[in-house]
Design a protein around this motif. Structure first.
Motif, PDB file in Angstrom:
ATOM      1  N   ARG A   6      13.746  10.373 -28.297  1.00 30.36           N
ATOM      2  CA  ARG A   6      12.668  11.324 -28.519  1.00 30.36           C
ATOM      3  C   ARG A   6      13.268  12.527 -29.225  1.00 30.36           C
ATOM      4  O   ARG A   6      14.341  13.000 -28.856  1.00 30.36           O
ATOM      5  CB  ARG A   6      12.054  11.799 -27.198  1.00 30.36           C
ATOM      6  N   ASN A  29       2.324  13.709 -40.696  1.00 31.52           N
ATOM      7  CA  ASN A  29       2.092  12.378 -40.137  1.00 31.52           C
ATOM      8  C   ASN A  29       1.542  11.402 -41.162  1.00 31.52           C
ATOM      9  O   ASN A  29       1.848  10.209 -41.108  1.00 31.52           O
ATOM     10  CB  ASN A  29       1.203  12.458 -38.901  1.00 31.52           C
ATOM     11  N   LEU A  38       9.869   4.799 -36.567  1.00 30.43           N
ATOM     12  CA  LEU A  38       9.041   5.862 -35.995  1.00 30.43           C
ATOM     13  C   LEU A  38       7.864   5.213 -35.279  1.00 30.43           C
ATOM     14  O   LEU A  38       7.053   4.520 -35.889  1.00 30.43           O
ATOM     15  CB  LEU A  38       8.541   6.828 -37.065  1.00 30.43           C
ATOM     16  N   SER A  41       4.084  10.258 -33.021  1.00 32.34           N
ATOM     17  CA  SER A  41       4.437  11.658 -32.791  1.00 32.34           C
ATOM     18  C   SER A  41       3.232  12.385 -32.211  1.00 32.34           C
ATOM     19  O   SER A  41       2.086  11.957 -32.386  1.00 32.34           O
ATOM     20  CB  SER A  41       4.924  12.338 -34.075  1.00 32.34           C
ATOM     21  N   VAL A  57       6.673  19.561 -31.405  1.00 34.37           N
ATOM     22  CA  VAL A  57       6.354  18.264 -31.977  1.00 34.37           C
ATOM     23  C   VAL A  57       7.294  17.276 -31.301  1.00 34.37           C
ATOM     24  O   VAL A  57       8.513  17.462 -31.309  1.00 34.37           O
ATOM     25  CB  VAL A  57       6.558  18.242 -33.502  1.00 34.37           C
ATOM     26  N   SER A  59       8.443  13.402 -31.292  1.00 30.18           N
ATOM     27  CA  SER A  59       8.365  12.124 -31.995  1.00 30.18           C
ATOM     28  C   SER A  59       9.141  11.072 -31.222  1.00 30.18           C
ATOM     29  O   SER A  59      10.168  11.345 -30.604  1.00 30.18           O
ATOM     30  CB  SER A  59       8.861  12.247 -33.439  1.00 30.18           C
TER      31      SER A  59
END
Length: 104
Positions: A6, A29, A38, A41, A57, A59
């Motif tokens: 993360r 995004n 990925l 997020s 943020v 992700s």
């Protein structure tokens, strides 16, 4: 151990409110759709008293190698530039990278 990581980016909303920060998050995004590794997020807002303009943020990445490949790739800086003005650099580190060790 899952190998997932993360990544947390600490942000601060501008004086006019969170709208520009939220717009930057959504723009990024769209750019990141399809980046290998990925998973997703999220834009998070602090609910602690006195932290009205604090955001993060978060992700989710398949593994550290996927994140590192993207971060060191040629597109990284351009893709993330819309959020750069909102990075909260006032309290030390403005980001963190965490490996998932356990989950329920």
């Amino acid at each position: 151990m899952s190998g997932e990581v993360r990544v947390v980016l600490y942000c601060r909303a501008p004086e006019e409110g969170p709208g520009p920060l939220e717009a930057a998050f959504h723009r990024i995004n769209e750019e990141l759709a399809g980046v290998p590794g990925l998973l997703r997020s999220e834009l998070l807002r602090s609910r602690l008293d006195g932290e009205d303009g604090s955001f993060a943020v978060l992700s989710y990445w398949k593994d550290a190698d996927s994140f590192r490949d993207w971060e060191q790739g040629p597109a990284h800086r351009a893709q993330t530039s819309p959020l750069r003005p909102y990075q909260d650099r006032g309290s030390g580190r403005h980001y963190g990278i965490y490996e998932v060790l356990a989950a329920q």
